[in-house]
Scaffold this active site. Structure first.
Site, short mmCIF file in Angstrom:
data_model
loop_
_atom_site.label_atom_id
_atom_site.label_comp_id
_atom_site.label_asym_id
_atom_site.label_seq_id
_atom_site.Cartn_x
_atom_site.Cartn_y
_atom_site.Cartn_z
N ASP A 52 -7.99 -5.60 -2.68
CA ASP A 52 -7.09 -4.45 -2.47
C ASP A 52 -7.15 -4.02 -1.00
O ASP A 52 -8.24 -3.85 -0.45
CB ASP A 52 -7.57 -3.32 -3.40
N ASP A 61 -3.16 -6.10 3.95
CA ASP A 61 -2.51 -4.86 4.36
C ASP A 61 -2.36 -4.84 5.88
O ASP A 61 -3.25 -4.42 6.61
CB ASP A 61 -3.33 -3.65 3.89
N HIS A 90 -2.82 7.78 -1.92
CA HIS A 90 -4.04 7.48 -2.68
C HIS A 90 -4.79 8.78 -2.98
O HIS A 90 -4.79 9.69 -2.17
CB HIS A 90 -4.98 6.58 -1.86
N ASN A 98 -7.01 3.92 -9.25
CA ASN A 98 -8.43 3.92 -8.90
C ASN A 98 -9.05 5.29 -9.16
O ASN A 98 -9.93 5.45 -9.99
CB ASN A 98 -8.58 3.52 -7.42
#
Ligand code: 13P
Length: 287
Positions: free
Chosen positions: A84, A105, A177, A231
């Site tokens: 991730d 990313d 997030h 998450n």
């Protein structure tokens, strides 16, 4: 056996549901996610951030643990082990260690550099049959100490990256997030629709799955989101269940301090959270 996320995401896109990516942090976590996926006959993606990988003693340890569990727990549903928010180096290390999927990313690089690095990793992943996720427009909030502002991706840049042959694309659409602030403007469905129009069949990824209202999740899936990352919500449910156990003094009753007992309520709480998400995302019975 670990599988690439490609087939499961293409099926999800066609079937208008999303596969959950649940980030893992330890053995109990991983076991809870895998058992729930098997019970619900749902495909699943195990997400590992670079920080969590380090915490779990490195990517090889993670691969060994997950592969061992697939065998010993008789897991038959498709499972992808996915890096991730990987750096370029991190992605290469995970490919080497035996992950079946990676995210590179490059959203913080200028687009030309993001394209260059993504191109190279796409080539390696294609050769090895692994899936690869790229990102355009940084996702807000904090992830392993990196704070992003929750940009909306430029749909033309999304097309440029999608055309490199990535398996799935994370496009920032105002998602963040961690917990959403009270003044959060919500997901930008205009951006999502524009990205979808430019990228065609590309399965889209929604990060920051914790705390997004159900109607927004469903609308995002209807507009092409085929993978949703969760998450923080598992972390919160794990912490909450553990705190309740300790506050009730259960760690002091008999052998309640035994980690196998102490961590059990948290592990059960993760199962409940994963089940709730898989039902919401529509992946139950799709394995
Ligand atoms: P949350 O922590 O907000 O659920 O986001 C998870 C995520 O997007 C991991 O990449």
């Amino acid at each position: 056996m670990l599988v690439s996320a490609k087939d499961m995401l293409n099926k999800a896109r066609d079937g208008k549901y999303a596969v959950g990516q649940f980030n893992i942090n330890n053995l109990e976590w991983t076991k809870s996610v895998l058992l729930t996926a098997e019970e619900l006959k749902s495909p699943v993606i195990l997400g590992v951030s670079e920080g969590a990988g380090k915490y779990m003693c490195g990517y090889k340890t993670v691969v060994g643990m997950v592969k061992g569990m697939l065998e010993e727990l008789n897991i038959t549903v498709p499972v992808a082990l996915h890096l991730d928010h990987g750096s370029y180096e991190g992605a290469k290390q995970c490919i080497e260690a035996g992950f079946s999927s990676v995210m590179f990313d490059g959203s913080h690089y200028p687009i030309a550099e993001n394209i260059e690095k993504t191109t190279e990793l796409v080539k390696i992943c294609n050769e090895k049959g692994l899936s690869i996720e790229a990102e355009v427009g940084s996702i807000g909030g904090e992830e392993d100490g990196v704070v992003g502002m929750g940009e909306c991706a430029d749909p033309n840049e999304c097309k440029q990256i999608a055309d490199l042959g990535v398996t799935m694309l994370a496009a920032g659409i105002g998602n963040i997030h961690g917990k959403y602030p009270d003044n959060w403007a919500g997901l930008s469905f205009d951006t999502l629709a524009a990205v979808k129009e430019k990228t065609g069949d590309m399965p889209l990824v929604l990060h920051g799955g914790t705390g997004i209202p159900e109607d927004m999740i469903k609308k995002a899936i209807s507009l092409g989101v085929a993978k949703i990352n969760v998450n923080t919500e598992c972390q919160l449910s794990f912490a909450d269940a553990t705190r309740k156990y300790i506050e009730a003094g259960k760690d002091l009753e008999g052998k309640g301090f035994d980690p196998r007992k102490l961590l059990a309520p948290g592990a059960e709480a993760i199962k409940a959270t994963v089940k709730e998400k898989m039902e919401l995302f529509g992946s139950v019975g799709k394995a």
